[in-house]
Design an enzyme around this catalytic site. Structure first.
Site, PDB file in Angstrom:
ATOM      1  CE  LYS A 118       5.880  -4.971   2.984  1.00 35.78           C
ATOM      2  NZ  LYS A 118       6.536  -5.666   1.838  1.00 35.78           N
TER       3      LYS A 118
ATOM      4  CG  ASP B 246       8.220  -8.901   0.540  1.00 36.16           C
ATOM      5  OD1 ASP B 246       7.525  -9.068   1.559  1.00 36.16           O
ATOM      6  OD2 ASP B 246       8.990  -7.940   0.401  1.00 36.16           O
TER       7      ASP B 246
ATOM      8  CG  HIS C 207       5.080  -8.301  -2.382  1.00 36.78           C
ATOM      9  ND1 HIS C 207       5.979  -8.453  -3.424  1.00 36.78           N
ATOM     10  CD2 HIS C 207       5.490  -7.198  -1.704  1.00 36.78           C
ATOM     11  CE1 HIS C 207       6.882  -7.488  -3.376  1.00 36.78           C
ATOM     12  NE2 HIS C 207       6.604  -6.717  -2.345  1.00 36.78           N
TER      13      HIS C 207
ATOM     14  NE  ARG D 197       9.750   0.304   3.783  1.00 36.84           N
ATOM     15  CZ  ARG D 197       9.712  -0.753   2.958  1.00 36.84           C
ATOM     16  NH1 ARG D 197      10.232  -0.655   1.745  1.00 36.84           N
ATOM     17  NH2 ARG D 197       9.170  -1.886   3.353  1.00 36.84           N
TER      18      ARG D 197
ATOM     19  CE1 TYR E 281       7.409  -2.240  -4.137  1.00 38.05           C
ATOM     20  CE2 TYR E 281       7.629  -0.952  -2.120  1.00 38.05           C
ATOM     21  CZ  TYR E 281       8.072  -1.284  -3.393  1.00 38.05           C
ATOM     22  OH  TYR E 281       9.179  -0.656  -3.908  1.00 38.05           O
TER      23      TYR E 281
ATOM     24  CD  GLU F 100       3.853  -6.003  -5.761  1.00 38.24           C
ATOM     25  OE1 GLU F 100       2.981  -6.829  -5.456  1.00 38.24           O
ATOM     26  OE2 GLU F 100       3.926  -4.861  -5.241  1.00 38.24           O
TER      27      GLU F 100
END
Length: 371
Positions: free
Chosen positions: A75, A270, A96, A15, A94, A118
């Site tokens: 990511k 995740d 996490h 991505r 993101y 998120e």
């Protein structure tokens, strides 16, 4: 503002943070976009596509990070990327962080402002930047589980939809939110015997209204989880506590009593995973076996369908990227929903679940931003 878009370097991650369409919106508003060469190759977007949208393309990744006021990724930053962060930068991706102490400590040390997709909210309390990838992951979970049930992948050799005269696979989905609902949609479409567990009666009511007799809805508790998991051919872990580690709902002992060749797909990996036996895997080596149970625990599931995932993600993130580009950190001060995405700012952890999980002091975002 100068916006940097590096090529993703996490294993099998194809991505990209911004599509050419998103770049055109930003450059049309007077912002500069600096893109690492071939960052969009995974979605079929060439460097020339990005140049035509107004981006500057370079093969110098240090330059991308070095001059950017804001870095937009998909990511979480890998170790080498975290070392490039500056105190005056915004990182939007993101993260996490709750199960990842090392990353959290590195982001604290960077003094950068790190905003996690998120935990951004909307006016209804939803998670609009997580939802697109949750939809993708929920749908992929059934595909992955169906494949893992084949004997060549270690499974029991069960066709998920069965055939006339032979019953279908029993698919148990723990969690009826966005991931769970999308998993149920695909499992129902494939002809599986679908059971969904959730704590919230309104969630179960919504699922029953949508799917009718095509699924069985069950109130989630220790007893029902154990009963359903032990009867399942495929279990999909779809639980979420925003910003926090996922609760361990299926114990090692229960895994040890599951049917040989059954499969678990941990979409919550995740956030640490909801099976005690889970550990992160990659698209290159997606599964492992514990007590004759196949585990699929890929930590970036949507990365395997980058064209779909990137477009869906950009549809949700672009308005927030534009706000940050136009206003800088003032966008966080004026928008309480975007502010909920702020996890780390100038060495302070501003997300309570992350602070509790990692064991550091929590500072409210309002205080950190001096609102």
């Amino acid at each position: 503002m100068r916006i940097g878009v590096p090529r993703e370097i996490k294993q099998a991650e194809r991505r990209v943070g911004l599509t050419p369409t998103s770049v055109r919106e930003l450059t049309g508003r007077g912002h500069e976009v600096l893109l690492e060469t071939e960052a969009g190759s995974g979605i079929g977007a060439t460097d020339d596509h990005y140049r035509a949208s107004g981006a500057t393309v370079t093969n110098d990744v240090e330059k991308v990070w070095g001059i950017a006021d804001m870095v937009v990724k998909v990511k979480e930053p890998q170790l080498v990327e975290r070392a490039r962060l500056r105190a005056d930068q915004i990182l939007f991706t993101y993260l996490h962080l709750a199960p990842d102490r090392d990353q959290t400590l590195d982001l604290i040390a960077s003094l950068a402002s790190c905003i996690a997709y998120e935990t951004v909210t909307d006016s209804s309390g939803g998670l609009p930047l997580l939802a697109p990838m949750s939809r993708v992951a929920g749908r992929l979970a059934v595909q992955a589980g169906a494949s893992a049930l084949e004997t060549v992948h270690g499974g029991a050799g069960i066709l998920i939809g069965g055939v006339p005269g032979v019953p279908p696979a029993r698919v148990v989905i723990i969690g009826g939110g966005v991931v769970g609902e999308n998993a149920a949609e695909i499992a129902v479409g494939m002809g599986a015997d679908v059971h969904v567990l959730d704590l919230d009666p309104t969630v179960l009511d919504h699922l029953e209204q949508r799917f009718g007799a095509s699924i069985t809805t069950i109130t989630s508790n220790r007893t029902t989880i154990e009963q359903e998991v032990l009867e399942a051919d495929l279990v999909i872990g779809a639980v979420l506590v925003a910003g926090a580690k996922a609760p361990k709902l299926v114990t090692v002992e229960i895994i040890g009593r599951m049917k040989p060749g059954s499969v678990v797909v941990d979409v919550a990996i995740d956030q640490g995973g909801c099976f005690e036996t889970s550990r992160p895997t990659t698209h290159a080596e997606p599964t492992f076996v514990v007590d004759d149970v196949v585990h699929y625990c890929v930590a970036n599931m949507p990365g395997v369908v980058p064209q779909t995932s990137t477009r869906a993600l950009n549809d949700a993130t672009l308005p927030r990227v534009v706000s940050l580009a136009d206003q800088g950190l003032d966008a966080l001060r004026t928008d309480p929903h975007l502010r909920r995405g702020l996890n780390v700012h100038k060495g302070m952890v501003t997300e309570p679940e992350v602070a509790a999980s990692v064991g550091v002091d929590y500072v409210a975002a309002e205080d950190a931003l001096e609102i």
